[in-house]
Design an enzyme around this catalytic site. Structure first.
Site, PDB file in Angstrom:
ATOM      1  N   ASP A   1       0.837  -1.194   0.000  1.00  0.00           N
ATOM      2  CA  ASP A   1       0.000   0.000   0.000  1.00  0.00           C
ATOM      3  C   ASP A   1       0.873   1.245   0.000  1.00  0.00           C
ATOM      4  O   ASP A   1       2.075   1.182   0.261  1.00  0.00           O
ATOM      5  CB  ASP A   1      -0.939  -0.014   1.223  1.00  0.00           C
ATOM      6  CG  ASP A   1      -0.168  -0.159   2.529  1.00  0.00           C
ATOM      7  OD1 ASP A   1       0.541   0.799   2.896  1.00  0.00           O
ATOM      8  OD2 ASP A   1      -0.262  -1.221   3.180  1.00  0.00           O
TER       9      ASP A   1
ATOM     10  N   GLU B   1      22.096 -22.558 -18.023  1.00  0.00           N
ATOM     11  CA  GLU B   1      21.150 -21.670 -17.326  1.00  0.00           C
ATOM     12  C   GLU B   1      21.875 -20.452 -16.754  1.00  0.00           C
ATOM     13  O   GLU B   1      21.367 -19.331 -16.809  1.00  0.00           O
ATOM     14  CB  GLU B   1      20.437 -22.427 -16.198  1.00  0.00           C
ATOM     15  CG  GLU B   1      19.379 -23.401 -16.693  1.00  0.00           C
ATOM     16  CD  GLU B   1      18.818 -24.294 -15.587  1.00  0.00           C
ATOM     17  OE1 GLU B   1      17.639 -24.653 -15.680  1.00  0.00           O
ATOM     18  OE2 GLU B   1      19.568 -24.631 -14.642  1.00  0.00           O
TER      19      GLU B   1
END
Ligand code: GLA
Length: 730
Positions: free
Chosen positions: A531, A611
């Site tokens: 928030d 990777e």
């Protein structure tokens, strides 16, 4: 720009594209006239009165039966005035009655944007202004409300707060207080809310505002995973690109309530403020109470522009400090790679890998303190478990810094385990109701942060650690909802949840005052406290504990309505995903995490060489585009809950450059060609469109064509493939 016309006592607020208007009428009631597209003139002609059966009349206005607050649009409706719709404020007088009749008593226009004592709030620049309107109870109770409007004209934002004062001789109590209220006289509206759960936060829901009340909120003592403190009202035809819509976004991290009510005369009232349940704030004569702030914005060009206003407000006027505009460090977090199973050497090993891969920071997550090998113990004991680490924290941080990396560490300052030294010494520090056993969640309790000595017990432990070892970043976690609210420090238990928030904000302010360079990432089981209140202290927040790239598309899509990419903590994790078992290509996980602050949450030692090479390339890509992602305008191009592709776009403010990301959500044999239509480009300009990974052929097209017809997306033979296109204006 704020103006007041003496004759009709009309207040007008103009922002660049919107106008807000209200009027003190002949009975000194502050009526709401208008909020919408910028328009000149006075809108009092919109007010039409009729005698309405069963709608009461103010005593002093009763000669005119058409004058009823049950129907009139008001700026700040209170309970007890004959308005039976949901109100913004409810006052309980000393004799137990609920009554208040606020009338206009004066105004002030101030340069600059007001601030709120002890609360996070939007700050303005030179162009900001404040309008303060004072209302007083007509019948002598001394209830005074100062309505505050902060105006940020360039980003079409008007903030709202209210300061309630007791200027009378007797105490009264506030039992309901919403900071912003807007009454729409007419029209049909949709309401957009953002619901969810742990691991699936901020899912968009859009529905028609029907007669009755559509309410969302949180009584959990935190803004919550379940509903975000963001509500948008939109005319039904509103899309991403057109239509008028209004947002309210709460600058507060505790319980909240947001309602859209369609009343008997089909007028719509929208408001937002403190959760009513468990709230009761007594005010003695001379005392005052400041309500947390609501950011309001209106867009007449659809939802994308509304989001841009909110993003600009949060990035430029909520986030503060050194990290506000800085590209945030690419981090490796130990949680999903190690969970509780690590020692100092393993962390140093992660740091070495992180360095090789080109990251900026190593974050040691949960498990380094007290007795903490599972989540059942140790919270509250913020001293380094040197036995487990096998070294001092300062040695570990020095080792990480020597590698040229920053060092971050996890705290959950507001929580306490029953199995901890702090709890054994001070069981009363945790919330519990005398004579009852409290609700446990994740085996833990919440510390009563409304009490200063409780905060101090944690603050002194934290600062000892931050003083001893060089720490660049904190992940501030919060892993349960509040229950069993009782504080031995409060005479009125209805004040405790708000005092808790004030205590939390005070703690964070003090901490940042002492360590101004510290970067704090907020977290609450992922996005349970995502928030604007937290973003005042922590410029980024771990968006969700769900790191699955495909679920994240939904979560980040919903989050983007109210919050900028720079606030969204997003990491690449391993596969199968630990939360839902899904397999996704590493490249897709990278593309999705790049729409946030970017980092990794895995053990690179378990990756293949191939990777690791791919990760290095991702790091280079993110660095290349990080400023565009953080500062550019963000466009949602599809709805990932419905469409076969998730796609979004970051466009530089001058339209010279853009980054498109798309993830394929549907694969078919012999499929139709799919296109994604872009936004925010310069129609007349030509753009060179280049696949960032170099696989697709580079093409050139006009802004208009890319926006009207779109860009063809590659057809894949593999699930959940992603692509990024870089567009450069020629
Ligand atoms: C919460 C956080 C996670 C992790 C764990 C540690 O769930 O959201 O990221 O830090 O706590 O216990």
């Amino acid at each position: 720009m704020i103006s007041f016309s003496e004759e009709k006592r009309i207040f007008t607020i103009h922002t660049e594209h919107t106008t807000y208007q209200m009027m003190a009428d002949e009975h000194d009631v502050l009526l709401h006239l208008y909020y919408g597209r910028r328009s000149e003139g006075e809108m009092d002609y919109l007010i039409r009165r009729r005698d309405r059966g069963f709608s009461g009349n103010l005593y002093d206005a009763a000669a005119d039966r058409s004058y009823s607050l049950d129907v009139l649009p008001q700026e700040f409706p209170v309970s007890g005035t004959g308005d039976y719709r949901r109100c913004a404020m409810r006052i309980e007088l000393a004799n137990g009655s609920v009554s208040c009749d606020l009338r206009y008593a004066g105004y002030e226009i101030r340069r600059g944007k007001y601030s709120l004592p002890g609360l996070p709030a939007v700050y303005g620049d030179a162009s900001a202004e404040t309008l303060a309107i004072t209302l007083k109870d007509k019948w002598g109770s001394g209830v005074t409300a100062e309505l505050l409007y902060g105006v940020l004209p360039e980003i079409d934002v008007i903030t709202r707060s209210v300061i309630v004062r007791n200027e009378g001789a007797e105490p009264f109590a506030i039992t309901r207080l919403l900071s912003a209220n807007v009454d729409f006289q007419s029209g049909t509206y949709d309401v957009l809310t953002f619901y969810g759960r742990h691991g699936m936060e901020r899912r968009l829901q859009r529905e028609r505002v029907c007669h009755g009340v559509r309410a969302i909120g949180s009584g959990r003592g935190m803004s919550s995973h379940q509903y975000n403190p963001l509500m948008i009202l939109a005319s039904p035809e509103t899309t991403e690109d057109a239509g008028t819509c209004w947002a309210m976004e709460y600058v507060y991290s505790g319980g909240f309530l947001a309602e859209a009510e369609c009343g008997p005369f089909s007028q719509v009232r929208m408001h937002m403020g403190l959760m009513v349940e468990n709230f009761r704030w007594p005010l003695a004569p001379g005392e005052e109470f400041a309500a947390p702030e609501v950011i309001m914005s209106c867009s007449t060009e659809g939802l994308s522009v509304l989001s841009h206003h909110l993003h600009d407000c949060i990035r430029g006027h909520i986030c503060r400090g050194k990290w506000k505009d800085a590209v945030r460090p690419i981090l490796l977090n130990s949680w999903e790679g190690c969970y509780f199973d690590f020692d100092g050497e393993r962390i140093l090993g992660l740091a070495k890998r992180a360095k090789e891969l080109g990251f900026d920071m190593l974050v040691m997550d949960d498990g380094w303190f007290g007795k903490r090998d599972t989540d059942t113990s140790g919270l509250g004991d913020w001293y380094v478990n040197e036995k487990k680490l096998g070294m001092k924290l300062s040695e570990l941080t020095a080792g990480v810094h020597e590698l040229g990396l920053k060092f971050g560490i996890w705290f959950e300052p507001e929580a306490i385990s029953e199995d901890s030294d702090l709890y054994r010494a001070h069981p009363d520090y945790a919330f519990a109701i005398p004579g009852r056993k409290p609700i446990l969640a994740r085996d833990q309790l919440i510390l009563d942060f409304s009490r200063e000595e409780v905060r101090e017990a944690v603050y002194s432990q934290m600062t000892a650690i931050l003083d001893e070892a060089e720490i660049d970043y904190i992940k501030w976690d919060y892993n349960r909802c509040i229950s069993d609210v009782y504080s031995s420090g409060a005479a009125e238990q209805g004040t405790v949840l708000h005092r808790y928030m004030l205590g939390l904000y005070d703690f964070l302010e003090k901490l940042l005052g002492r360590y101004p360079d510290l970067l704090i990432e907020g977290c609450s089981g992922g996005g349970g406290r995502f928030d604007a209140g937290m973003l005042y202290y922590t410029p980024q927040i771990w968006c969700s504990d769900n790191t699955d790239a495909i679920d994240r598309l939904l979560i980040q899509h919903g989050t983007s309505f109210g919050y900028p990419c720079s606030a969204v903590g997003a990491h690449v994790s391993t596969c199968p995903n630990h939360q839902n078992g899904r397999m996704t290509p590493l490249s897709t996980r990278g593309v999705v995490a790049m729409a946030g602050t970017f980092g990794y949450e895995l053990d690179p030692g378990r990756m293949t060489e191939e990777e690791r090479e791919e990760v290095k390339a991702q790091v280079a890509t993110f660095r290349r585009f990080a400023p565009l992602v953080a500062e550019g305008l963000y466009y949602r191009l599809t709805d990932p809950a419905r469409d076969p592709d998730a796609a979004w776009l970051h466009v530089s403010r001058d339209g010279s450059e853009a980054l498109l990301a798309a993830v394929s959500l549907e694969i078919r044999f012999n499929p139709p060609q799919r296109y994604v239509r872009l936004k925010g480009l310069e129609s007349a300009a030509m753009y060179r469109v280049e696949d960032v990974s170099g696989v697709e052929e580079t093409l050139t097209a006009s802004g208009a064509a890319l926006m009207e017809c779109g860009l063809p997306l590659p057809v894949y033979m593999e699930e959940y493939r992603a692509v990024q296109f870089h567009l450069v204006r020629i």
